[in-house]
Design an enzyme around this catalytic site. Structure first.
Site, short mmCIF file in Angstrom:
data_model
loop_
_atom_site.label_atom_id
_atom_site.label_comp_id
_atom_site.label_asym_id
_atom_site.label_seq_id
_atom_site.Cartn_x
_atom_site.Cartn_y
_atom_site.Cartn_z
N TYR A 95 0.77 -1.23 0.00
CA TYR A 95 0.00 0.00 0.00
C TYR A 95 0.81 1.29 0.00
O TYR A 95 0.43 2.26 -0.65
CB TYR A 95 -0.92 0.03 1.23
CG TYR A 95 -1.92 -1.10 1.32
CD1 TYR A 95 -2.78 -1.38 0.27
CD2 TYR A 95 -2.01 -1.87 2.47
CE1 TYR A 95 -3.71 -2.41 0.36
CE2 TYR A 95 -2.95 -2.90 2.58
CZ TYR A 95 -3.79 -3.17 1.52
OH TYR A 95 -4.70 -4.17 1.62
N ARG B 248 25.84 -8.67 18.91
CA ARG B 248 24.50 -8.49 19.47
C ARG B 248 24.23 -7.03 19.79
O ARG B 248 23.57 -6.69 20.76
CB ARG B 248 24.30 -9.35 20.74
CG ARG B 248 24.50 -10.82 20.55
CD ARG B 248 23.45 -11.40 19.60
NE ARG B 248 23.66 -12.84 19.37
CZ ARG B 248 23.00 -13.56 18.46
NH1 ARG B 248 22.10 -12.97 17.69
NH2 ARG B 248 23.25 -14.84 18.31
N HIS C 163 -29.26 10.22 13.45
CA HIS C 163 -29.52 8.84 13.88
C HIS C 163 -29.69 7.91 12.66
O HIS C 163 -30.27 6.85 12.76
CB HIS C 163 -30.77 8.74 14.77
CG HIS C 163 -30.82 9.79 15.83
ND1 HIS C 163 -30.18 9.66 17.05
CD2 HIS C 163 -31.41 11.01 15.85
CE1 HIS C 163 -30.38 10.74 17.77
NE2 HIS C 163 -31.12 11.58 17.07
N SER D 5 -17.29 -8.36 -6.48
CA SER D 5 -17.49 -9.61 -5.75
C SER D 5 -17.16 -10.77 -6.66
O SER D 5 -17.48 -10.77 -7.85
CB SER D 5 -18.94 -9.73 -5.26
OG SER D 5 -19.23 -11.04 -4.81
N SER E 281 12.59 -0.34 22.89
CA SER E 281 13.26 -0.41 21.60
C SER E 281 12.48 -1.23 20.57
O SER E 281 12.13 -0.72 19.50
CB SER E 281 14.66 -1.00 21.78
OG SER E 281 15.31 -1.11 20.53
#
Length: 484
Positions: A15, A81, A155, A285, A330
């Protein structure tokens, strides 16, 4: 085929824009780390530390990593590391004259936190520019349909009329608030600067033999070289994670705006009054070939919900930072910050695409108005009768009876609203029958909606977009195309 064998976040693979995806890419992250190390070395050299011109030049010549350097860095990180030290050693291999002074006096957060602040500022700028385009497009839509009457809903039940353009100004007003909030967050953003391991600048004070003025100038100069107007006056090892809250709050708020706007469009699509773009080859669809699903607006809602929740991570992280810092921020922030900006970017692109292709169906809108307007016009009919010499109470009773008869036709028999035909057929209403067309003109029920649109666009939208930065963005903006 390798990319198909491992998971990739759809935010970047499916995207997001190229600009936002690149901003948070490993290539840009480690390039930015190297620029920060260069800025530190330049400032330290200017203030008297023994750093050679050759070291500076080698650093400048190797700010971008190639594939081999990424492989070296990965091997170094697996061994040590520690991602920052892995890149310190990798940078030193291509800039050997600087190997001994890279990261001099600094802690890991000098590059990680300052880089994050750079990314955040650039990402907020990208969002501001995109949001300005979205506002511009919806402003054009509001102007075009400023006086097209449409049924209002409260509504989600029929209410007094408004106009298609006036409804769009409700979306625009919230987008303007988002523009204000995001701009505030960007313009308030500071730099962590050069603060040392717990924020005391002790390592730099040692480097400059106790010269406080030089340490302060180092902080100011690195901040300047990195393009920021100021550095936070005090920090711990990190900049306060409350800054992340302040940054993600306006993005979450924008998510709410986008969700409401896209939901309105989905409801309008169901009513067949307004539709988002639907391409000639698009399939709605896999089973129901006739379907025209509002997939763009649905995508906006889906991603906006995610965007609204991301701020919770920032709130949680800021609340559990013990004393000068803990590392449990982190891994969370590596996910939270890029995802927030990538998601906001995608929502804005999709909103722009929708705004540029909205289709309005005036005849469908008019038909729905015709179904409801007779009931709304009853008070006007009563007033017209009274002005013609009739009795208000008798007129009210006559209209009440005819209205219930018409309602029976609609609700019980599924027929059209025939109230006006009943009024025309009743001799009691002869004095005002010549006025019925005027009394039923939808434009007499929209109040000041067109004038409100004009004034809102002139006094609020156009001034907000008059900023030179936003004008530049509008000038170069093309149409938004979706990848999928």
């Amino acid at each position: 085929m390798e990319s198909f064998d491992t998971y990739q976040t759809p935010l970047s693979s499916r995207y997001a824009s190229k600009e936002m995806a690149h901003l948070f890419s490993p290539a840009n992250r480690f390039h930015t780390w190297r620029k920060l190390w260069l800025n530190l070395a330049i400032a330290e050299k200017e203030l008297g530390l023994p750093i050679t011109d050759e070291a500076i030049e080698q650093m400048k010549a190797n700010l971008h990593l190639d594939a081999q350097q990424f492989e070296i860095a990965a091997a170094e990180e697996k061994k040590r590391r520690h991602d920052v030290m892995a890149h310190v050693h990798t940078f030193g291999q291509v800039a050997p004259a600087a190997a001994g002074i890279i990261h001099l006096g600094a802690t890991s957060c000098y590059v990680t936190d300052n880089a994050d602040l750079i990314f955040i500022r650039e990402a907020l700028t990208l969002l501001l520019q995109k949001l300005a385009v979205v506002i511009d497009r919806f402003a054009t839509f509001a102007q075009q349909y400023r006086d097209l009457p449409t049924l209002g809903f409260t509504h989600f039940q029929p209410a007094q009329l408004t106009t298609v353009g006036k409804r769009a100004t409700l979306w625009l007003q919230e987008l303007l608030w988002d523009l204000r909030n995001i701009k505030r967050a960007r313009d308030d953003l500071g730099f962590r600067g050069v603060k040392g391991t717990t924020g005391t600048q002790a390592s730099f004070l040692a480097l400059f033999d106790g010269d406080h003025d030089k340490v302060e100038e180092l902080d100011r100069r690195v901040t300047e070289l990195s393009g920021f107007g100021y550095a936070y006056p005090v920090t711990s090892q990190t900049y306060s994670r409350k800054i992340d809250i302040d940054v993600l709050a306006p993005l979450a708020s924008f998510g709410a705006t986008a969700h409401k706007l896209a939901t309105d469009l989905r409801l309008l699509a169901n009513l067949k009054e307004v539709e988002e773009p639907f391409e000639s080859t698009q399939i709605g669809s896999s089973a129901m070939a006739y379907k025209r699903n509002p997939m763009r607006s649905e995508r906006i809602c889906s991603l906006a919900r995610h965007l609204m929740t991301i701020q919770q991570n920032a709130l949680g992280t800021a609340s559990v930072q013990w004393f000068e810092r803990t590392l449990d921020d982190s891994a969370n922030r590596r996910i939270t910050l890029p995802e927030a900006f990538l998601t906001a970017d995608i929502v804005l692109t999709t909103l722009q695409n929708v705004s540029e292709g909205l289709v309005v169906y005036p005849k469908v809108i008019a038909r729905r108005i015709a179904q409801e307007l007779p009931f709304m016009a009853t008070e006007n009919i009563i007033m017209a009768l009274v002005k013609s010499g009739g009795d208000r109470q008798e007129a009210h009773e006559r209209i009440r009876v005819l209205s219930h008869e018409a309602a029976h036709q609609v609700k019980q028999l599924g027929l059209e609203n025939d109230l006006i035909e009943r009024v025309r057929a009743d001799p009691y209403f002869d004095p005002i029958k010549g006025q019925l067309e005027a009394l039923l003109d939808p434009k007499s029920f929209i109040g000041r909606a067109p004038e409100q649109v004009d004034r809102f666009l002139a006094e609020w939208v156009r001034p907000a977009l008059a900023d030179a930065e936003l004008q530049a963005a509008l000038g170069k903006a093309g149409k938004a195309e979706l990848n999928v």
